[in-house]
Motif scaffolding. Structure first.
Motif, short mmCIF file in Angstrom:
data_model
loop_
_atom_site.label_atom_id
_atom_site.label_comp_id
_atom_site.label_asym_id
_atom_site.label_seq_id
_atom_site.Cartn_x
_atom_site.Cartn_y
_atom_site.Cartn_z
N LEU A 14 50.83 93.36 31.51
CA LEU A 14 50.23 93.33 30.18
C LEU A 14 50.78 92.16 29.39
CD1 LEU A 14 50.45 97.15 29.29
CD2 LEU A 14 48.55 95.92 30.37
N CYS A 22 46.88 99.38 24.15
CA CYS A 22 48.02 100.29 24.34
C CYS A 22 48.07 101.33 23.22
CB CYS A 22 49.32 99.49 24.37
SG CYS A 22 49.55 98.49 25.85
N GLY A 49 49.89 97.85 33.35
CA GLY A 49 48.75 98.67 32.98
C GLY A 49 47.68 98.72 34.05
N LEU A 58 42.43 100.58 28.71
CA LEU A 58 43.41 100.90 29.73
C LEU A 58 43.42 102.40 29.97
CD1 LEU A 58 46.26 98.68 28.26
CD2 LEU A 58 45.18 98.28 30.48
N VAL A 61 49.56 103.00 31.26
CA VAL A 61 50.47 101.91 30.89
C VAL A 61 51.91 102.39 31.02
CG1 VAL A 61 48.90 100.83 29.23
CG2 VAL A 61 50.54 102.54 28.44
#
Length: 292
Positions: A14, A22, A49, A58, A61
């Motif tokens: 990431l 996130c 992620g 996503l 993560v």
């Protein structure tokens, strides 16, 4: 989509550009968005992620923050392990954690586990080596009887940073300059405690939703830790929140008498080492449980 396919999805690094995604995932799991904390973690650490195969965003993560020499870190802290609610309990978290463990190679690992997350980490080989108690509430100013003689507190200055790094390395057991140099911008308050002209502790308070999180908290002894918390509490109208090592029973009793209440317990877990390095007697609270 079948579970085996989900648990084999590619994992990527990431970047700070993933901050909003996130935070969206945090919100999906019922956590606060915590964008301020995500910003620090994604800049000081390495995020991993898994992209949503069905669209933007996503579905999993985590962040790994390394300490010690860059080329040979002595410890990696894992935090913010999140899997989208709609994909929970399908092996994705295990897939992500196994990737982190493999990438760490021989570097020891640590994390703070919630009761829900602990079984997975135990299955992966992590051992419980400690416990922290999360407390929060409006801090009631200390009385004069609580003030330890000879200890003063003040706002930290740029000139203090080398001393704070040396003290922190001694107590934490590993160099974390890359995190400490971000504290002046990350915290709303960064204060030091002194005795006889010598810095004997420091603490920060950083904004997290409606609270100020106290951390890191490094202090010569319990009286110094009390002085630092009291000084931070005196300079904010927000509730305080912090995560205190349960072995610091006197400090926990004191903060509860000053208005803070227990909200959770988390297990401190390690992989590859029997216990954390450094001097726990002077390490009262982490910067954040997401960074060890």
């Amino acid at each position: 989509m079948s579970t085996p396919t989900l648990s084999a999805l590619p994992i990527r690094r990431l970047t700070p550009r993933d901050l909003t995604a996130c935070a969206d995932l945090s919100e999906d799991r019922g956590w606060p968005r915590e964008e301020h904390k995500w910003g620090l973690l994604l800049s000081a650490g390495t995020g991993y992620g898994i992209d949503d195969p069905d669209g933007p965003g996503l579905i999993a993560v985590c962040v790994v923050t390394q300490y010690g020499p860059h080329e040979n870190p002595g410890l990696s802290a894992i935090g913010m392990v999140l899997v989208a609610e709609r994909h929970a309990r399908k092996g994705i978290g295990r897939h992500l954690m196994r990737n982190v463990i493999e990438a760490a190679s021989t570097t020891p690992l640590t994390l703070h586990a919630t009761p829900n997350g602990r079984p997975l980490y135990e299955q992966l080989g992590f051992k419980t080596t400690g416990r922290v108690e999360m407390v929060t509430g409006h801090f009631t100013p200390a009385t004069s009887d609580d003030q330890a003689p000879g200890i003063t507190t003040r706002a930290a200055t740029a000139e203090d940073l080398p001393t704070l790094v040396r003290l922190d390395t001694e107590v934490f057991g590993l160099d974390r300059t890359h995190v400490l140099t971000r504290l002046p911008a990350f915290t709303d308050q960064l204060r030091v405690a002194e005795a006889d002209g010598e810095i004997i502790g420091y603490a920060g308070a950083w904004p997290n939703m409606q609270t100020h999180v106290v951390g890191p908290l490094i202090a010569r002894d319990t009286e110094t830790a009390k002085a630092l918390i009291a000084s931070l509490g005196a300079h904010t109208d927000r509730p305080l929140r912090t995560d205190i090592d349960v072995r610091h029973e006197e400090l926990l009793t004191w903060v509860k008498a000053r208005g803070l209440e227990t909200v959770a317990f988390n297990a401190v877990m390690t992989y590859g080492i029997p216990e954390l390095p450094g001097d726990w007697t002077r390490r009262f609270a982490p910067l954040t449980v997401a960074a060890g």
